[in-house]
Design a protein around this motif. Structure first.
Motif, PDB file in Angstrom:
ATOM      1  N   GLY A  85      82.571  -5.500  22.136  1.00  0.00           N
ATOM      2  CA  GLY A  85      81.393  -5.091  21.384  1.00  0.00           C
ATOM      3  C   GLY A  85      80.262  -4.565  22.242  1.00  0.00           C
ATOM      4  N   SER A  86      80.375  -4.670  23.566  1.00  0.00           N
ATOM      5  CA  SER A  86      79.289  -4.197  24.420  1.00  0.00           C
ATOM      6  C   SER A  86      79.308  -2.683  24.614  1.00  0.00           C
ATOM      7  N   LEU A  87      80.456  -2.051  24.372  1.00  0.00           N
ATOM      8  CA  LEU A  87      80.564  -0.596  24.411  1.00  0.00           C
ATOM      9  C   LEU A  87      80.834  -0.092  22.996  1.00  0.00           C
ATOM     10  N   THR A  88      80.249   1.020  22.647  1.00  0.00           N
ATOM     11  CA  THR A  88      80.468   1.593  21.318  1.00  0.00           C
ATOM     12  C   THR A  88      81.861   2.224  21.246  1.00  0.00           C
ATOM     13  N   ASN A  89      82.323   2.482  20.038  1.00  0.00           N
ATOM     14  CA  ASN A  89      83.607   3.180  19.873  1.00  0.00           C
ATOM     15  C   ASN A  89      83.562   4.548  20.553  1.00  0.00           C
ATOM     16  N   LYS A  90      82.423   5.210  20.476  1.00  0.00           N
ATOM     17  CA  LYS A  90      82.279   6.512  21.132  1.00  0.00           C
ATOM     18  C   LYS A  90      82.452   6.374  22.644  1.00  0.00           C
ATOM     19  N   GLN A  91      81.851   5.359  23.238  1.00  0.00           N
ATOM     20  CA  GLN A  91      81.982   5.143  24.677  1.00  0.00           C
ATOM     21  C   GLN A  91      83.430   4.803  25.053  1.00  0.00           C
ATOM     22  N   LEU A  92      84.078   3.983  24.235  1.00  0.00           N
ATOM     23  CA  LEU A  92      85.474   3.628  24.499  1.00  0.00           C
ATOM     24  C   LEU A  92      86.355   4.877  24.445  1.00  0.00           C
ATOM     25  N   LYS A  93      86.128   5.730  23.464  1.00  0.00           N
ATOM     26  CA  LYS A  93      86.902   6.967  23.355  1.00  0.00           C
ATOM     27  C   LYS A  93      86.634   7.883  24.549  1.00  0.00           C
ATOM     28  N   GLU A  94      85.398   7.905  25.023  1.00  0.00           N
ATOM     29  CA  GLU A  94      85.067   8.719  26.198  1.00  0.00           C
ATOM     30  C   GLU A  94      85.824   8.231  27.431  1.00  0.00           C
ATOM     31  N   LEU A  95      86.022   6.921  27.550  1.00  0.00           N
ATOM     32  CA  LEU A  95      86.786   6.376  28.676  1.00  0.00           C
ATOM     33  C   LEU A  95      88.255   6.778  28.576  1.00  0.00           C
ATOM     34  N   VAL A  96      88.794   6.761  27.370  1.00  0.00           N
ATOM     35  CA  VAL A  96      90.176   7.218  27.159  1.00  0.00           C
ATOM     36  C   VAL A  96      90.271   8.710  27.460  1.00  0.00           C
ATOM     37  N   ASP A  97      89.306   9.484  26.985  1.00  0.00           N
ATOM     38  CA  ASP A  97      89.288  10.928  27.229  1.00  0.00           C
ATOM     39  C   ASP A  97      89.257  11.231  28.727  1.00  0.00           C
ATOM     40  N   HIS A  98      88.411  10.511  29.449  1.00  0.00           N
ATOM     41  CA  HIS A  98      88.274  10.728  30.893  1.00  0.00           C
ATOM     42  C   HIS A  98      89.595  10.420  31.595  1.00  0.00           C
ATOM     43  N   SER A  99      90.216   9.313  31.251  1.00  0.00           N
ATOM     44  CA  SER A  99      91.489   8.940  31.848  1.00  0.00           C
ATOM     45  C   SER A  99      92.549  10.003  31.561  1.00  0.00           C
ATOM     46  N   TYR A 100      92.642  10.400  30.307  1.00  0.00           N
ATOM     47  CA  TYR A 100      93.615  11.419  29.906  1.00  0.00           C
ATOM     48  C   TYR A 100      93.398  12.711  30.696  1.00  0.00           C
ATOM     49  N   SER A 101      92.151  13.132  30.802  1.00  0.00           N
ATOM     50  CA  SER A 101      91.877  14.403  31.482  1.00  0.00           C
ATOM     51  C   SER A 101      92.229  14.329  32.963  1.00  0.00           C
ATOM     52  N   LEU A 102      92.035  13.194  33.600  1.00  0.00           N
ATOM     53  CA  LEU A 102      92.400  13.057  35.010  1.00  0.00           C
ATOM     54  C   LEU A 102      93.904  13.187  35.202  1.00  0.00           C
ATOM     55  N   VAL A 103      94.669  12.635  34.291  1.00  0.00           N
ATOM     56  CA  VAL A 103      96.130  12.653  34.405  1.00  0.00           C
ATOM     57  C   VAL A 103      96.708  13.973  33.910  1.00  0.00           C
ATOM     58  N   ALA A 104      96.221  14.472  32.792  1.00  0.00           N
ATOM     59  CA  ALA A 104      96.783  15.681  32.190  1.00  0.00           C
ATOM     60  C   ALA A 104      96.538  16.922  33.031  1.00  0.00           C
ATOM     61  N   LEU A 105      95.468  16.948  33.799  1.00  0.00           N
ATOM     62  CA  LEU A 105      95.130  18.124  34.590  1.00  0.00           C
ATOM     63  C   LEU A 105      95.929  18.234  35.876  1.00  0.00           C
ATOM     64  N   LYS A 106      96.514  17.128  36.331  1.00  0.00           N
ATOM     65  CA  LYS A 106      97.270  17.153  37.576  1.00  0.00           C
ATOM     66  C   LYS A 106      98.651  17.735  37.325  1.00  0.00           C
ATOM     67  N   PRO A 107      99.113  18.593  38.229  1.00  0.00           N
ATOM     68  CA  PRO A 107     100.466  19.127  38.047  1.00  0.00           C
ATOM     69  C   PRO A 107     101.507  18.030  38.235  1.00  0.00           C
ATOM     70  N   LYS A 108     102.585  18.148  37.501  1.00  0.00           N
ATOM     71  CA  LYS A 108     103.664  17.172  37.583  1.00  0.00           C
ATOM     72  C   LYS A 108     104.332  17.284  38.950  1.00  0.00           C
ATOM     73  N   LYS A 109     104.602  16.135  39.579  1.00  0.00           N
ATOM     74  CA  LYS A 109     105.270  16.129  40.874  1.00  0.00           C
ATOM     75  C   LYS A 109     106.697  16.627  40.695  1.00  0.00           C
ATOM     76  N   GLN A 110     107.107  17.457  41.633  1.00  0.00           N
ATOM     77  CA  GLN A 110     108.472  17.955  41.580  1.00  0.00           C
ATOM     78  C   GLN A 110     109.274  17.334  42.704  1.00  0.00           C
ATOM     79  N   SER A 111     110.500  17.043  42.423  1.00  0.00           N
ATOM     80  CA  SER A 111     111.382  16.482  43.441  1.00  0.00           C
ATOM     81  C   SER A 111     112.387  17.544  43.865  1.00  0.00           C
ATOM     82  N   GLY A 112     113.040  17.299  44.952  1.00  0.00           N
ATOM     83  CA  GLY A 112     114.068  18.226  45.414  1.00  0.00           C
ATOM     84  C   GLY A 112     113.558  19.159  46.484  1.00  0.00           C
ATOM     85  N   ASN A 113     114.401  20.087  46.832  1.00  0.00           N
ATOM     86  CA  ASN A 113     114.076  21.045  47.879  1.00  0.00           C
ATOM     87  C   ASN A 113     113.093  22.093  47.387  1.00  0.00           C
TER      88      ASN A 113
END
Length: 115
Positions: A85-113
């Motif tokens: 209850g100390s963070l609003t739903n909007k703030q909680l969603k912003e934390l999820v958004d920030h996490s998603y954007s950090l992961v989604a923007l990174k290129p997928k690691k490729q394996s192999g030669n």
């Protein structure tokens, strides 16, 4: 925000997938095969782990007692957020958004030669 709302919000992200790779107690959300959110299913209050820019992570921890270094995660890049209850739903969603954007923007690691 309750667990259903948090789950629905995470799944609303483009290409988000959910799974239980660590057992029945931790719901994991990934994009492009990379984790952006983990939700503990048995703990009260409800809490989740979200990726965070290291400087922002420190700032959030200093500002909110409900934001702590990531439990069982890299403490520099992950926060554990209690939904008490100390963070609003909007703030909680912003934390999820920030996490998603950090992961989604990174290129997928490729394996192999590279040849």
């Amino acid at each position: 925000m309750n667990i259903e709302e948090l789950r629905d919000y995470a799944l609303s992200k483009t290409h988000a997938e959910e799974s239980l790779p660590f057992g029945p107690d931790t719901l994991v959300f990934k994009v492009s095969g990379k984790i952006f959110l983990l939700i503990s299913l048995n703990d009260q209050p409800l809490h989740f782990n979200a990726k965070c820019d290291p400087d922002k992570a420190i700032e959030l921890r200093d500002q909110y007692s409900s934001v702590q270094p990531g439990y069982h995660m890299n403490k520099k890049h992950w926060n554990t957020i209690s939904i008490d209850g100390s963070l609003t739903n909007k703030q909680l969603k912003e934390l999820v958004d920030h996490s998603y954007s950090l992961v989604a923007l990174k290129p997928k690691k490729q394996s192999g030669n590279l040849l």
